[in-house]
Motif scaffolding. Structure first.
Motif, PDB file in Angstrom:
ATOM      1  N   VAL A 190       0.833  -1.131  -0.059  1.00  0.00           N
ATOM      2  CA  VAL A 190      -0.149  -0.093  -0.007  1.00  0.00           C
ATOM      3  C   VAL A 190       0.982   1.354   0.070  1.00  0.00           C
ATOM      4  N   MET A 191       0.891   1.958  -1.119  1.00  0.00           N
ATOM      5  CA  MET A 191       1.815   3.022  -1.197  1.00  0.00           C
ATOM      6  C   MET A 191       1.100   4.461  -1.315  1.00  0.00           C
ATOM      7  N   PRO A 192       1.161   5.085  -0.061  1.00  0.00           N
ATOM      8  CA  PRO A 192       0.481   6.568  -0.213  1.00  0.00           C
ATOM      9  C   PRO A 192       1.462   7.601  -1.013  1.00  0.00           C
ATOM     10  N   GLY A 193       0.831   8.594  -1.128  1.00  0.00           N
ATOM     11  CA  GLY A 193       1.601   9.791  -1.844  1.00  0.00           C
ATOM     12  C   GLY A 193       1.441   9.654  -3.483  1.00  0.00           C
ATOM     13  N   VAL A 194       0.672   8.818  -4.029  1.00  0.00           N
ATOM     14  CA  VAL A 194       0.726   8.833  -5.431  1.00  0.00           C
ATOM     15  C   VAL A 194      -0.931   9.553  -5.965  1.00  0.00           C
ATOM     16  N   PRO A 195      -0.817  10.714  -6.348  1.00  0.00           N
ATOM     17  CA  PRO A 195      -1.760  11.553  -6.669  1.00  0.00           C
ATOM     18  C   PRO A 195      -2.619  10.622  -7.719  1.00  0.00           C
ATOM     19  N   GLN A 196      -3.827  10.729  -7.718  1.00  0.00           N
ATOM     20  CA  GLN A 196      -4.721  10.057  -8.498  1.00  0.00           C
ATOM     21  C   GLN A 196      -4.408   9.910 -10.157  1.00  0.00           C
ATOM     22  N   ASN A 197      -4.155  11.129 -10.549  1.00  0.00           N
ATOM     23  CA  ASN A 197      -3.730  11.245 -11.791  1.00  0.00           C
ATOM     24  C   ASN A 197      -2.798  10.365 -12.350  1.00  0.00           C
ATOM     25  N   GLU A 198      -1.689  10.366 -11.640  1.00  0.00           N
ATOM     26  CA  GLU A 198      -0.428   9.699 -11.780  1.00  0.00           C
ATOM     27  C   GLU A 198      -0.737   8.061 -11.488  1.00  0.00           C
ATOM     28  N   ARG A 199      -1.632   7.829 -10.410  1.00  0.00           N
ATOM     29  CA  ARG A 199      -1.936   6.355 -10.423  1.00  0.00           C
ATOM     30  C   ARG A 199      -2.821   5.897 -11.523  1.00  0.00           C
ATOM     31  N   GLN A 200      -3.635   6.471 -12.073  1.00  0.00           N
ATOM     32  CA  GLN A 200      -4.315   6.249 -13.398  1.00  0.00           C
ATOM     33  C   GLN A 200      -3.321   5.716 -14.463  1.00  0.00           C
ATOM     34  N   MET A 201      -2.280   6.545 -14.607  1.00  0.00           N
ATOM     35  CA  MET A 201      -1.451   6.342 -15.723  1.00  0.00           C
ATOM     36  C   MET A 201      -0.590   5.105 -15.348  1.00  0.00           C
ATOM     37  N   ARG A 226      12.860  -3.749  -7.966  1.00  0.00           N
ATOM     38  CA  ARG A 226      13.329  -2.665  -7.091  1.00  0.00           C
ATOM     39  C   ARG A 226      13.277  -1.336  -7.714  1.00  0.00           C
ATOM     40  N   ALA A 227      13.716  -1.453  -9.063  1.00  0.00           N
ATOM     41  CA  ALA A 227      13.734  -0.137 -10.029  1.00  0.00           C
ATOM     42  C   ALA A 227      12.662   0.537 -10.108  1.00  0.00           C
ATOM     43  N   THR A 228      11.414  -0.235  -9.992  1.00  0.00           N
ATOM     44  CA  THR A 228      10.279   0.591 -10.117  1.00  0.00           C
ATOM     45  C   THR A 228       9.658   0.913  -8.631  1.00  0.00           C
ATOM     46  N   VAL A 229      10.087   0.159  -7.606  1.00  0.00           N
ATOM     47  CA  VAL A 229       9.319   0.451  -6.343  1.00  0.00           C
ATOM     48  C   VAL A 229      10.022   1.420  -5.527  1.00  0.00           C
ATOM     49  N   GLU A 230      11.489   1.417  -5.794  1.00  0.00           N
ATOM     50  CA  GLU A 230      12.289   2.374  -4.876  1.00  0.00           C
ATOM     51  C   GLU A 230      12.262   3.925  -4.999  1.00  0.00           C
ATOM     52  N   PRO A 231      11.981   4.238  -6.422  1.00  0.00           N
ATOM     53  CA  PRO A 231      12.036   5.613  -6.554  1.00  0.00           C
ATOM     54  C   PRO A 231      10.656   6.356  -5.992  1.00  0.00           C
ATOM     55  N   PHE A 232       9.446   5.624  -6.235  1.00  0.00           N
ATOM     56  CA  PHE A 232       8.094   5.609  -5.499  1.00  0.00           C
ATOM     57  C   PHE A 232       8.395   5.895  -3.812  1.00  0.00           C
ATOM     58  N   LEU A 233       8.820   5.072  -3.438  1.00  0.00           N
ATOM     59  CA  LEU A 233       8.949   5.140  -2.048  1.00  0.00           C
ATOM     60  C   LEU A 233      10.015   6.306  -1.484  1.00  0.00           C
ATOM     61  N   ARG A 234      11.186   6.247  -2.250  1.00  0.00           N
ATOM     62  CA  ARG A 234      12.080   7.551  -1.786  1.00  0.00           C
ATOM     63  C   ARG A 234      11.299   8.680  -1.928  1.00  0.00           C
ATOM     64  N   ARG A 235      10.458   9.020  -2.986  1.00  0.00           N
ATOM     65  CA  ARG A 235      10.016  10.159  -3.232  1.00  0.00           C
ATOM     66  C   ARG A 235       8.983  10.548  -2.066  1.00  0.00           C
ATOM     67  N   HIS A 236       8.237   9.389  -1.563  1.00  0.00           N
ATOM     68  CA  HIS A 236       7.401   9.609  -0.558  1.00  0.00           C
ATOM     69  C   HIS A 236       7.938   9.711   0.856  1.00  0.00           C
ATOM     70  N   TRP A 237       9.277   9.114   1.063  1.00  0.00           N
ATOM     71  CA  TRP A 237      10.156   9.237   2.242  1.00  0.00           C
ATOM     72  C   TRP A 237      10.481  10.758   2.206  1.00  0.00           C
ATOM     73  N   ARG A 238      10.862  11.604   1.254  1.00  0.00           N
ATOM     74  CA  ARG A 238      11.154  12.761   1.079  1.00  0.00           C
ATOM     75  C   ARG A 238      10.059  13.945   1.516  1.00  0.00           C
ATOM     76  N   THR A 239       8.897  13.308   1.411  1.00  0.00           N
ATOM     77  CA  THR A 239       7.914  14.394   1.954  1.00  0.00           C
ATOM     78  C   THR A 239       7.489  14.017   3.434  1.00  0.00           C
ATOM     79  N   LEU A 240       8.101  13.048   4.026  1.00  0.00           N
ATOM     80  CA  LEU A 240       7.677  12.669   5.423  1.00  0.00           C
ATOM     81  C   LEU A 240       8.864  12.910   6.542  1.00  0.00           C
ATOM     82  N   ALA A 241      10.125  12.822   5.829  1.00  0.00           N
ATOM     83  CA  ALA A 241      11.282  12.840   6.800  1.00  0.00           C
ATOM     84  C   ALA A 241      11.601  14.720   6.863  1.00  0.00           C
ATOM     85  N   SER A 242      12.562  14.635   7.990  1.00  0.00           N
ATOM     86  CA  SER A 242      12.750  16.138   8.365  1.00  0.00           C
ATOM     87  C   SER A 242      13.620  16.621   7.229  1.00  0.00           C
TER      88      SER A 242
END
Length: 113
Positions: free
Chosen positions: A45-56, A86-102
């Motif tokens: 379950v990957m939060p932080g993905v806007p609906q228009n991006e999710r649709q694409m 991993r090359a698909t999952v990691e960038p999404f996770l890292r992008r969301h991490w950047r929004t949550l981390a200090s």
């Protein structure tokens, strides 16, 4: 991929820690959900993905990305880990991490990279 694979690379990032969410294993950053394993044991379950991006994503790689009616109105996407790389999952996770981390943690991470 498995959730353990995701854990291994995500726990290397500052401020990421193991946790639980809705009774399933989760990764959290400063007590906020980075991602969690869905009850099926295979989907992330990957939060932080806007609906228009999710649709694409769903249209371009339906074997990897999907969502259910439960998540229809939320900025989330589900990722079938058994079909993902991993090359698909990691960038999404890292992008969301950047929004949550200090900001300090993100800056230090960027300096080390």
């Amino acid at each position: 991929m498995t959730f353990d694979d995701v854990r291994k690379f995500a726990l290397a990032w500052p401020e990421v820690e193991d946790g639980t969410s809705y009774g399933t294993p989760a990764l959290k950053v400063r007590k906020k959900m980075l991602a969690r394993l869905k009850e099926d044991g295979d989907s992330l379950v990957m939060p932080g993905v806007p609906q228009n991006e999710r649709q694409m994503l769903v249209e371009s790689q339906p074997q990897v990305f999907y969502f259910t009616d439960h998540y229809r109105d939320y900025p989330m996407v589900l990722i079938r880990l058994s079909k993902a790389k991993r090359a698909t999952v990691e960038p999404f996770l890292r992008r969301h991490w950047r929004t949550l981390a200090s900001k300090k943690a993100v800056n230090e991470f960027d300096l080390e990279a």
